[in-house]
Design a protein around this motif. Structure first.
Motif, PDB file in Angstrom:
ATOM      1  N   LEU A  67      -6.105   1.707  67.062  1.00 28.71           N
ATOM      2  CA  LEU A  67      -5.028   2.370  67.799  1.00 28.71           C
ATOM      3  C   LEU A  67      -5.502   2.805  69.178  1.00 28.71           C
ATOM      4  CD1 LEU A  67      -3.810   4.621  64.848  1.00 28.71           C
ATOM      5  CD2 LEU A  67      -2.912   2.401  65.527  1.00 28.71           C
ATOM      6  N   ARG A  68      -4.630   2.564  70.194  1.00 29.64           N
ATOM      7  CA  ARG A  68      -4.908   2.980  71.573  1.00 29.64           C
ATOM      8  C   ARG A  68      -3.618   3.511  72.190  1.00 29.64           C
ATOM      9  NH1 ARG A  68      -6.645  -2.318  71.222  1.00 29.64           N
ATOM     10  NH2 ARG A  68      -8.905  -2.637  71.052  1.00 29.64           N
ATOM     11  N   PHE A  69      -3.746   4.372  73.196  1.00 32.23           N
ATOM     12  CA  PHE A  69      -2.582   4.802  73.970  1.00 32.23           C
ATOM     13  C   PHE A  69      -2.075   3.634  74.810  1.00 32.23           C
ATOM     14  CE2 PHE A  69      -4.683   8.919  73.265  1.00 32.23           C
ATOM     15  CZ  PHE A  69      -3.611   9.658  72.780  1.00 32.23           C
ATOM     16  N   GLN A  70      -0.760   3.617  75.049  1.00 32.73           N
ATOM     17  CA  GLN A  70      -0.190   2.555  75.878  1.00 32.73           C
ATOM     18  C   GLN A  70      -0.187   2.907  77.361  1.00 32.73           C
ATOM     19  OE1 GLN A  70       3.327   0.492  74.568  1.00 32.73           O
ATOM     20  NE2 GLN A  70       3.170   1.328  72.511  1.00 32.73           N
ATOM     21  N   THR A  71      -0.395   4.195  77.661  1.00 32.67           N
ATOM     22  CA  THR A  71      -0.388   4.624  79.057  1.00 32.67           C
ATOM     23  C   THR A  71      -1.635   5.456  79.342  1.00 32.67           C
ATOM     24  OG1 THR A  71       0.863   6.623  78.514  1.00 32.67           O
ATOM     25  CG2 THR A  71       2.134   4.677  79.147  1.00 32.67           C
ATOM     26  N   ALA A  72      -1.943   5.573  80.623  1.00 30.45           N
ATOM     27  CA  ALA A  72      -3.053   6.432  81.040  1.00 30.45           C
ATOM     28  C   ALA A  72      -2.576   7.890  81.098  1.00 30.45           C
ATOM     29  CB  ALA A  72      -3.576   5.979  82.393  1.00 30.45           C
ATOM     30  N   GLY A  73      -3.516   8.814  81.137  1.00 34.40           N
ATOM     31  CA  GLY A  73      -3.150  10.221  81.218  1.00 34.40           C
ATOM     32  C   GLY A  73      -4.328  11.117  80.891  1.00 34.40           C
ATOM     33  N   ARG A  74      -4.037  12.416  80.811  1.00 34.04           N
ATOM     34  CA  ARG A  74      -5.079  13.392  80.493  1.00 34.04           C
ATOM     35  C   ARG A  74      -5.073  13.644  78.993  1.00 34.04           C
ATOM     36  NH1 ARG A  74      -5.532  19.177  80.620  1.00 34.04           N
ATOM     37  NH2 ARG A  74      -3.355  19.313  81.247  1.00 34.04           N
ATOM     38  N   LEU A  75      -6.201  13.366  78.343  1.00 36.34           N
ATOM     39  CA  LEU A  75      -6.304  13.567  76.902  1.00 36.34           C
ATOM     40  C   LEU A  75      -6.381  15.063  76.608  1.00 36.34           C
ATOM     41  CD1 LEU A  75      -6.679  12.093  74.145  1.00 36.34           C
ATOM     42  CD2 LEU A  75      -9.142  12.289  74.515  1.00 36.34           C
ATOM     43  N   THR A  76      -5.422  15.552  75.840  1.00 33.30           N
ATOM     44  CA  THR A  76      -5.375  16.994  75.564  1.00 33.30           C
ATOM     45  C   THR A  76      -5.722  17.342  74.123  1.00 33.30           C
ATOM     46  OG1 THR A  76      -2.997  16.849  75.093  1.00 33.30           O
ATOM     47  CG2 THR A  76      -3.645  17.410  77.338  1.00 33.30           C
ATOM     48  N   TRP A  77      -5.572  16.394  73.185  1.00 35.37           N
ATOM     49  CA  TRP A  77      -5.768  16.754  71.776  1.00 35.37           C
ATOM     50  C   TRP A  77      -6.216  15.544  70.972  1.00 35.37           C
ATOM     51  CZ3 TRP A  77      -2.481  15.265  67.511  1.00 35.37           C
ATOM     52  CH2 TRP A  77      -2.824  15.867  66.290  1.00 35.37           C
ATOM     53  N   VAL A  78      -7.259  15.716  70.170  1.00 33.91           N
ATOM     54  CA  VAL A  78      -7.709  14.722  69.196  1.00 33.91           C
ATOM     55  C   VAL A  78      -7.727  15.428  67.850  1.00 33.91           C
ATOM     56  CG1 VAL A  78      -9.582  13.224  68.443  1.00 33.91           C
ATOM     57  CG2 VAL A  78      -9.079  13.448  70.878  1.00 33.91           C
ATOM     58  N   GLY A  79      -6.898  14.957  66.909  1.00 33.64           N
ATOM     59  CA  GLY A  79      -6.708  15.683  65.664  1.00 33.64           C
ATOM     60  C   GLY A  79      -7.444  15.126  64.462  1.00 33.64           C
ATOM     61  N   VAL A  80      -8.281  14.121  64.659  1.00 34.02           N
ATOM     62  CA  VAL A  80      -9.009  13.545  63.526  1.00 34.02           C
ATOM     63  C   VAL A  80     -10.460  13.306  63.906  1.00 34.02           C
ATOM     64  CG1 VAL A  80      -6.982  12.409  62.507  1.00 34.02           C
ATOM     65  CG2 VAL A  80      -8.378  11.191  64.206  1.00 34.02           C
ATOM     66  N   LYS A  81     -11.270  13.139  62.879  1.00 34.67           N
ATOM     67  CA  LYS A  81     -12.664  12.743  63.081  1.00 34.67           C
ATOM     68  C   LYS A  81     -13.000  11.646  62.075  1.00 34.67           C
ATOM     69  CE  LYS A  81     -14.513  16.426  60.114  1.00 34.67           C
ATOM     70  NZ  LYS A  81     -13.196  16.917  59.701  1.00 34.67           N
ATOM     71  N   GLU A  82     -14.091  10.973  62.283  1.00 38.58           N
ATOM     72  CA  GLU A  82     -14.490   9.883  61.398  1.00 38.58           C
ATOM     73  C   GLU A  82     -14.663  10.384  59.966  1.00 38.58           C
ATOM     74  OE1 GLU A  82     -18.200   6.741  60.946  1.00 38.58           O
ATOM     75  OE2 GLU A  82     -17.643   7.469  62.937  1.00 38.58           O
ATOM     76  N   GLY A  83     -14.062   9.651  59.022  1.00 38.17           N
ATOM     77  CA  GLY A  83     -14.130  10.024  57.616  1.00 38.17           C
ATOM     78  C   GLY A  83     -12.890  10.729  57.106  1.00 38.17           C
ATOM     79  N   ASP A  84     -12.007  11.202  58.011  1.00 40.63           N
ATOM     80  CA  ASP A  84     -10.768  11.862  57.584  1.00 40.63           C
ATOM     81  C   ASP A  84      -9.820  10.851  56.941  1.00 40.63           C
ATOM     82  OD1 ASP A  84     -11.710  14.226  58.534  1.00 40.63           O
ATOM     83  OD2 ASP A  84     -10.422  14.292  60.320  1.00 40.63           O
ATOM     84  N   TYR A  85      -9.024  11.337  55.986  1.00 39.02           N
ATOM     85  CA  TYR A  85      -7.980  10.503  55.385  1.00 39.02           C
ATOM     86  C   TYR A  85      -6.647  10.918  55.999  1.00 39.02           C
ATOM     87  CZ  TYR A  85      -5.776   7.518  51.917  1.00 39.02           C
ATOM     88  OH  TYR A  85      -5.077   6.505  51.298  1.00 39.02           O
ATOM     89  N   VAL A  86      -5.922   9.960  56.553  1.00 38.77           N
ATOM     90  CA  VAL A  86      -4.666  10.267  57.238  1.00 38.77           C
ATOM     91  C   VAL A  86      -3.500   9.642  56.483  1.00 38.77           C
ATOM     92  CG1 VAL A  86      -5.708  10.508  59.511  1.00 38.77           C
ATOM     93  CG2 VAL A  86      -4.989   8.247  58.741  1.00 38.77           C
ATOM     94  N   LYS A  87      -2.328  10.264  56.630  1.00 42.52           N
ATOM     95  CA  LYS A  87      -1.105   9.752  56.023  1.00 42.52           C
ATOM     96  C   LYS A  87      -0.392   8.824  56.998  1.00 42.52           C
ATOM     97  CE  LYS A  87      -0.384  13.885  53.181  1.00 42.52           C
ATOM     98  NZ  LYS A  87       0.548  14.990  52.854  1.00 42.52           N
ATOM     99  N   LYS A  88       0.514   8.031  56.456  1.00 36.03           N
ATOM    100  CA  LYS A  88       1.290   7.122  57.287  1.00 36.03           C
ATOM    101  C   LYS A  88       2.148   7.913  58.275  1.00 36.03           C
ATOM    102  CE  LYS A  88       4.127   2.975  56.804  1.00 36.03           C
ATOM    103  NZ  LYS A  88       4.807   2.057  55.849  1.00 36.03           N
TER     104      LYS A  88
END
Length: 345
Positions: A67-88
């Motif tokens: 997954l990547r952003f489609q536009t450029a901008g200022r990154l303000t929030w990252v809500g996951v880290k490696e090993g986390d289990y995420v929902k759809k």
């Protein structure tokens, strides 16, 4: 006396030598001989004959996204880290939306303004007039401007959506490659990889001589290098029609599905292993190891006669045989010998 002792010693030495020679002859004839003979002979077996094929590959997953952003901008929030289990459809990161929200508000104001102009033209300016072609063109122009402002609002709303990154699948976050919050980025500078462990399968490679022996829904057995003592049954789900790219030879992808409960991540991407298939099988046939069969010299392979060596009346004799199915190690014999008969190399 001294001479007599020397003579006795020589006699003892000669006796010892004779005994040693005699013992060697006995060992060679009664022990070593039969053992060597046993290594060069075998009996005609009767049973099931199978031709097996083995191909290699690694564990892969159907649901595997980067997954990547489609536009450029200022990154303000990252809500996951490696090993986390995420929902759809779970949000995992976002860009700064303050400027985007302001621009959206501006586009909404423009929409309201153009909508007001159109309504005013229809209800007030040209309300009681005959709608001539010039008047119709003026009203149409207002309508076109309104349509454009609607599109501007929708596009800006999409920009806000693109500032939020969602995962389209559930699974494990296997890689997070993103800078800290507050850093301006382009789309390729923030990547998130997610794999659904429930959708794994075994991806094997078969060359053009092997793939013709395989079919969809064909059963096989998988042995992973990580679990060499466990054999996993399964079936072929799909065989690619086009060869794999970036391969030195003509190689096709074989998708093998095996039942598994991967809630504890027992099977992981990249685990190597081997797939075994029975490509041909005959039941209740006579066969011997292929090395005990010889061919007649000087004839083409298709016209060549086949022989095995048997003993008849203590004399070795070549017997012509008719062969059938062949495997990597054994050959079926349809005529010429009987089950249990001993053949020699």
């Amino acid at each position: 006396m001294k001479i007599i002792r020397i003579i006795k010693r020589k006699k003892i030495l000669v006796i010892i030598i004779i005994i040693a020679i005699f013992g060697f002859l006995i060992y060679r004839n009664f022990v070593s001989g039969p053992r060597q003979k046993k290594l060069l002979s075998t009996k005609v077996s009767q049973g099931n004959l199978e031709e097996k094929m083995t191909i290699s590959g690694t564990v892969d997953a159907d649901e595997h996204v980067t997954l990547r952003f489609q536009t450029a901008g200022r990154l303000t929030w990252v809500g996951v880290k490696e090993g986390d289990y995420v929902k759809k459809y779970q949000a995992i990161a976002s860009l700064d939306q303050i400027a985007l929200q302001k621009t959206l508000q501006k586009e909404l104001n423009d929409y309201l303004s153009t909508r007001w102009d159109l309504d005013q033209a229809k209800r007030d300016t040209y309300k009681d007039q005959v709608i001539t072609d010039p008047i119709k063109r003026i009203i149409d122009k207002y309508q076109f401007t309104l349509n454009k402002s609607v599109l501007d609002v929708e596009i800006q709303n999409l920009a806000i959506d693109y500032a939020n990154l969602w995962t389209p699948i559930e699974g494990v976050v296997t890689r997070v490659s993103a800078p800290y919050g507050g850093v301006n980025i382009i789309p390729t500078q923030a990547e998130f990889e997610v794999v659904n462990p429930k959708t794994i399968y075994f991806s094997a490679s078969a060359d053009q001589t092997e793939v013709v022996k395989l079919t969809e829904n064909m059963g096989g057995e998988l042995t992973l290098d990580s679990y060499p003592e466990a054999t996993l049954p399964g079936t072929i789900k799909n065989i690619s029609f086009l060869p794999k790219a970036d391969e030195t030879g003509t190689v096709y992808k074989v998708k093998f599905i095996f039942p598994n409960d991967n809630t504890d991540y027992k099977y992981r991407l990249g685990m190597a292993g081997d797939l075994s298939f029975v490509t041909k099988r005959k039941e209740n046939v006579l066969y011997v190891p292929s090395k005990f069969i010889t061919s007649q010299n000087g004839l083409p392979a298709q016209a060549s006669k086949k022989y095995v060596t048997v003993k008849k009346k203590d004399k070795e004799e070549k017997v012509e045989v008719i062969t059938g199915m062949e495997t990597d190690s054994d050959t079926e014999i349809t005529s010429g010998v009987t089950a249990g008969e001993t053949v020699y190399d």
